[in-house]
Motif scaffolding. Structure first.
Motif, short mmCIF file in Angstrom:
data_model
loop_
_atom_site.label_atom_id
_atom_site.label_comp_id
_atom_site.label_asym_id
_atom_site.label_seq_id
_atom_site.Cartn_x
_atom_site.Cartn_y
_atom_site.Cartn_z
N CYS A 37 50.76 52.60 34.20
CA CYS A 37 50.70 51.31 34.89
C CYS A 37 49.47 50.51 34.47
O CYS A 37 48.34 50.97 34.62
CB CYS A 37 50.67 51.51 36.40
N PRO A 38 49.68 49.30 33.99
CA PRO A 38 48.56 48.48 33.53
C PRO A 38 47.46 48.27 34.57
O PRO A 38 46.28 48.27 34.22
CB PRO A 38 49.22 47.15 33.15
N TYR A 39 47.83 48.09 35.84
CA TYR A 39 46.81 47.85 36.86
C TYR A 39 45.79 48.99 36.88
O TYR A 39 44.58 48.76 36.85
CB TYR A 39 47.43 47.69 38.25
N TYR A 40 46.26 50.21 36.94
CA TYR A 40 45.35 51.37 37.02
C TYR A 40 44.66 51.62 35.68
O TYR A 40 43.50 52.03 35.65
CB TYR A 40 46.11 52.62 37.47
N ARG A 41 45.34 51.35 34.59
CA ARG A 41 44.76 51.56 33.26
C ARG A 41 43.61 50.58 33.03
O ARG A 41 42.59 50.93 32.43
CB ARG A 41 45.86 51.37 32.21
N ASN A 42 43.75 49.34 33.51
CA ASN A 42 42.77 48.30 33.22
C ASN A 42 41.68 48.14 34.28
O ASN A 42 40.68 47.48 34.04
CB ASN A 42 43.48 46.96 33.02
N HIS A 43 41.88 48.70 35.46
CA HIS A 43 40.90 48.53 36.53
C HIS A 43 39.74 49.50 36.31
O HIS A 43 39.94 50.71 36.21
CB HIS A 43 41.55 48.79 37.89
N ALA A 45 37.51 50.74 38.21
CA ALA A 45 37.26 51.73 39.26
C ALA A 45 37.99 53.04 38.99
O ALA A 45 37.55 54.11 39.43
CB ALA A 45 37.66 51.18 40.62
N TYR A 46 39.11 52.98 38.27
CA TYR A 46 39.90 54.18 38.02
C TYR A 46 39.58 54.84 36.68
O TYR A 46 40.14 55.87 36.35
CB TYR A 46 41.40 53.86 38.08
N ALA A 47 38.66 54.24 35.93
CA ALA A 47 38.32 54.76 34.61
C ALA A 47 37.55 56.08 34.69
O ALA A 47 37.69 56.94 33.84
CB ALA A 47 37.52 53.73 33.83
N ILE A 48 36.74 56.23 35.73
CA ILE A 48 35.93 57.44 35.88
C ILE A 48 36.26 58.06 37.22
O ILE A 48 36.16 57.42 38.26
CB ILE A 48 34.42 57.11 35.83
N SER A 61 35.32 56.00 47.98
CA SER A 61 34.88 54.72 48.53
C SER A 61 34.70 53.64 47.46
O SER A 61 34.71 52.45 47.77
CB SER A 61 33.59 54.90 49.32
N SER A 62 34.55 54.04 46.19
CA SER A 62 34.40 53.04 45.13
C SER A 62 35.76 52.49 44.67
O SER A 62 35.81 51.53 43.90
CB SER A 62 33.66 53.64 43.93
N TRP A 63 36.84 53.11 45.11
CA TRP A 63 38.17 52.63 44.72
C TRP A 63 38.59 51.50 45.63
O TRP A 63 38.36 51.52 46.84
CB TRP A 63 39.18 53.76 44.80
N PRO A 64 39.25 50.49 45.06
CA PRO A 64 39.69 49.36 45.89
C PRO A 64 40.81 49.76 46.85
O PRO A 64 41.58 50.67 46.58
CB PRO A 64 40.20 48.35 44.86
#
Length: 109
Positions: A37-43, A45-48, A61-64
């Motif tokens: 999913c592009p949203y999670y791939r590009n956001h 906050a989900y990279a690490i 808590s750092s995740w939207p």
């Protein structure tokens, strides 16, 4: 099974096992979401994935927090890249405006 062991009894060991199982499932889910999913791939906050002490709950808590407005603004970003939507259905709108819901052949059959 590990799941049955993690939910039987009330020991510290059971809690550690359950937290470890949840962490594993969360990592698998996020990995899949980032791949598909592009949203999670590009956001960013989900990279690490948050550092987590083994057996403890991860700090997310750092995740939207997602709400309908975010999904409505970027519906295509939440679609699985590997699926080919064939029809657009809609939610009932019981709590507001009906929302479009793309459905693939896999979701129909």
């Amino acid at each position: 099974s590990l799941f049955h062991l993690s939910v039987s009894g009330k020991s510290a060991r059971r809690r550690t096992l359950l937290n470890t199982l949840h962490l594993y499932l969360l990592r698998v889910t996020v990995r899949h979401a980032r791949r598909q999913c592009p949203y999670y791939r590009n956001h960013p906050a989900y990279a690490i994935f948050p550092e987590t002490t083994p057996g403890q709950r991860p700090d997310l808590s750092s995740w939207p927090i997602l709400d309908r407005s975010i999904i409505k603004q970027d519906l295509d970003g939440f679609l699985d890249d590997s699926l080919d939507p064939r029809i657009i259905s809609h939610t009932s709108g019981s709590t507001g405006t009906p929302k479009p819901v793309p459905i693939s052949w896999d979701g129909i059959f």
